[in-house]
Design an enzyme around this catalytic site. Structure first.
Site, PDB file in Angstrom:
ATOM      1  N   LEU A  39       0.864  -1.183   0.000  1.00 58.58           N
ATOM      2  CA  LEU A  39       0.000   0.000   0.000  1.00 58.58           C
ATOM      3  C   LEU A  39       0.895   1.225   0.000  1.00 58.58           C
ATOM      4  CD1 LEU A  39      -2.922   0.845   2.389  1.00 58.58           C
ATOM      5  CD2 LEU A  39      -0.810   2.127   2.629  1.00 58.58           C
ATOM      6  N   ASP A  41       0.085   5.613  -1.328  1.00 61.88           N
ATOM      7  CA  ASP A  41      -0.677   6.841  -1.053  1.00 61.88           C
ATOM      8  C   ASP A  41      -2.173   6.640  -0.783  1.00 61.88           C
ATOM      9  OD1 ASP A  41       1.722   7.474  -2.210  1.00 61.88           O
ATOM     10  OD2 ASP A  41       0.880   8.626  -3.855  1.00 61.88           O
ATOM     11  N   GLN A  57      -3.386   3.552  -3.167  1.00 59.46           N
ATOM     12  CA  GLN A  57      -2.463   2.958  -4.133  1.00 59.46           C
ATOM     13  C   GLN A  57      -2.123   1.561  -3.634  1.00 59.46           C
ATOM     14  OE1 GLN A  57      -0.488   4.613  -7.108  1.00 59.46           O
ATOM     15  NE2 GLN A  57      -2.668   5.023  -6.981  1.00 59.46           N
ATOM     16  N   GLU A 218       5.366  16.002  -5.832  1.00 62.36           N
ATOM     17  CA  GLU A 218       4.293  15.017  -5.978  1.00 62.36           C
ATOM     18  C   GLU A 218       3.117  15.377  -5.068  1.00 62.36           C
ATOM     19  OE1 GLU A 218       6.340  11.305  -4.866  1.00 62.36           O
ATOM     20  OE2 GLU A 218       6.416  10.820  -6.994  1.00 62.36           O
TER      21      GLU A 218
HETATM   22  C1  FRU Z   1       3.838   9.101  -4.302  1.00 58.76           C
HETATM   23  C2  FRU Z   1       3.704   8.543  -5.704  1.00 58.76           C
HETATM   24  C3  FRU Z   1       2.817   9.397  -6.556  1.00 58.76           C
HETATM   25  C4  FRU Z   1       2.329   8.420  -7.585  1.00 58.76           C
HETATM   26  C5  FRU Z   1       2.151   7.176  -6.759  1.00 58.76           C
HETATM   27  C6  FRU Z   1       2.414   5.884  -7.482  1.00 58.76           C
HETATM   28  O1  FRU Z   1       4.157   8.144  -3.356  1.00 58.76           O
HETATM   29  O2  FRU Z   1       4.978   8.376  -6.289  1.00 58.76           O
HETATM   30  O3  FRU Z   1       3.461  10.520  -7.117  1.00 58.76           O
HETATM   31  O4  FRU Z   1       1.136   8.820  -8.180  1.00 58.76           O
HETATM   32  O5  FRU Z   1       3.059   7.286  -5.682  1.00 58.76           O
HETATM   33  O6  FRU Z   1       2.098   4.805  -6.679  1.00 58.76           O
END
Ligand code: FRU
Length: 469
Positions: A39, A41, A57, A218
């Site tokens: 896991l 974001d 994520q 990000e």
């Molecule tokens: C941040 C990131 C985001 C990207 C995602 C991919 O942790 O790198 O920028 O969208 O994770 O999992």
């Protein structure tokens, strides 16, 4: 790859992995963790029709980062969560290397997701599409495809759309890297979520008095907090200093005023949101009662992740606890969401000298410590907190090198509130003036041991472990 094949792989990964994962003694009691795999974001955090929705994520197939899916949980109270159908699997060409981070809005009374389709090419180059998906009657998500290709002037690193409504229009912030390899945040506007008009860069490395400030930004998030606009983001490429910026990548914020018509953000200095070891990619939403709530990933993208012992059990990483944000005397204050108090069970109080304090279980517990003189707090053999009268030093053993590593907070201590689980401790300082969030992997029954002459007032609760259903 076809959606059906991806879902078959995912099902197999869960069938094979979930028993092993559930046997891990570091499995959290009350934090959100993936059933298997990795896991990172929090995504699409939103409150709608009586439920908080939190997407995440997820790489269900491995403990390494790879092609990302969007998992989905919902909860009526921020405490009891239930699994929902997997929201996004990376099945289309425009997201071939992952359905990357993004946000959710309510449009036509449905949850609409805006996320990044990440595409990598064999020559090592990459591109990114900002894409939409809409909730259907079954609580699944229908993809509507890309609505924004890579804007001119930027590398393939443009991602993590956060969308909100203002004066009847939709606005989006995007994390970006320009062609000079500087991190930026872009602002865009739309009437219908489909057609997006770029308005410009509202903050970035080399802008707004920041000086050089990283090669990539990000996970931006922009919202109103009291009389300020707050831009949260994660800059990459900031050099470590003696007492701050100690993690591989940072997560922090700028306070200021956003002029929507000029796309100009007049802001103050950058501050980190957390002074601990693991805190990244925070995302906020508005609660029904108007509070600004925040979840973050209790991890940092770095080379050390795979040394965490949970990898042997086929899973890695958790979310932080939910926090509520407020602005007091111009300072951002972060407190554990008040809902967390329902986890409290047996309560114990004690007052006296630190070295005479009882040893307290911290496997799944909350502690409030009122103290203003120097003392030492050992946490489960793995971590130590020292208050020397001027600063807090938090230390732990680095899992790769075996050496001690340190994080700091400088100020006058009055109170600590520690939220402890079997693989993490979140330390709130002076009722939310600062937070130190940290993973650690103690023995099965970790205890807290106080030392020193300081006069302490202690409160301790065991915390219950609600089921993730
Ligand atoms: C941040 C990131 C985001 C990207 C995602 C991919 O942790 O790198 O920028 O969208 O994770 O999992």
């Amino acid at each position: 790859m076809q959606e059906v094949s991806l879902l078959k792989q995912l099902t197999l990964a869960v069938m094979r992995g979930q028993i092993r994962a559930s046997r891990d003694t570091h499995r959290p009691g009350w934090h959100l963790a993936p059933s298997v795999g990795l896991l990172n974001d929090p995504n699409g955090f939103i409150y709608h029709a009586g439920y908080y929705h939190l997407f995440y994520q997820w790489n269900p197939l491995d403990c390494r980062h790879g092609s990302k899916y969007w998992g989905h949980w919902r909860s009526a109270d921020l405490i009891h969560w239930e699994h929902q159908p997997v929201a996004l699997v990376p099945s289309e060409e425009y997201e071939s290397h992952g359905c990357y981070s993004g946000s959710a809005v309510i449009a036509d009374d449905r949850i609409t997701l805006i996320y990044t389709g990440n595409v990598k090419y064999p020559d090592g180059s990459r591109t990114a599409f900002q894409c939409l998906a809409q909730e259907n009657e079954r609580g699944e998500y229908d993809k509507l495809g890309p609505v924004l290709p890579l804007p001119a002037g930027y590398t393939g690193h443009v991602r993590d759309p956060k969308v909100w409504q203002h004066d009847g229009q939709w606005y989006m912030v995007l994390g970006a890297q320009d062609k000079q390899l500087q991190g930026k945040v872009l602002l865009l506007r739309s009437n219908d979520l489909r057609e997006w008009h770029p308005l410009g860069e509202i903050a970035g490395s080399g802008l707004g008095g920041l000086g050089p400030f990283g090669y990539m930004w990000e996970c931006p998030d922009m919202f109103r907090l009291a009389d300020q606009d707050m831009l949260i983001f994660c800059p990459q490429g900031i050099a470590a200093e003696a007492e701050r910026y100690r993690n591989t990548f940072q997560a922090g914020y700028l306070l200021g005023q956003l002029d929507y018509t000029k796309a100009a953000f007049d802001h103050q200095a950058f501050h980190e949101l957390d002074a601990g070891f693991e805190f990244y990619a925070p995302q906020t939403t508005l609660a029904a009662d108007g509070r600004r709530l925040l979840f973050a990933w209790m991890g940092i993208p770095d080379e050390d992740e795979l040394y965490q012992p949970t990898v042997a059990y086929g899973w890695i990483h958790t979310m932080t606890c939910p926090r509520e944000l407020s602005l007091i005397d111009g300072k951002v204050i972060q407190r554990p969401a008040r809902e967390l108090q329902v986890l409290r069970r047996e309560h114990r109080q004690w007052q006296g000298r630190a070295q005479e304090a009882p040893a307290l279980s911290i496997r799944s517990a909350e502690m409030i410590v009122d103290v203003s003189a120097p003392f030492i707090l050992g946490l489960g053999d793995e971590m130590m907190l020292v208050w020397d009268g001027e600063r807090i030093t938090l230390s732990r053993r680095n899992l790769r090198t075996g050496l001690q590593e340190f994080r700091y907070w400088r100020g006058q201590l009055q109170q600590l509130q520690l939220l402890c689980d079997s693989c993490s401790i979140e330390i709130f300082i002076n009722q939310g003036e600062a937070v130190m969030t940290t993973c650690y992997f103690p023995t099965e029954d970790p205890i807290a041991i106080f030392n020193g002459n300081a006069e302490l007032r202690l409160q301790h609760w065991l915390l219950s472990s609600p089921m993730l259903e």
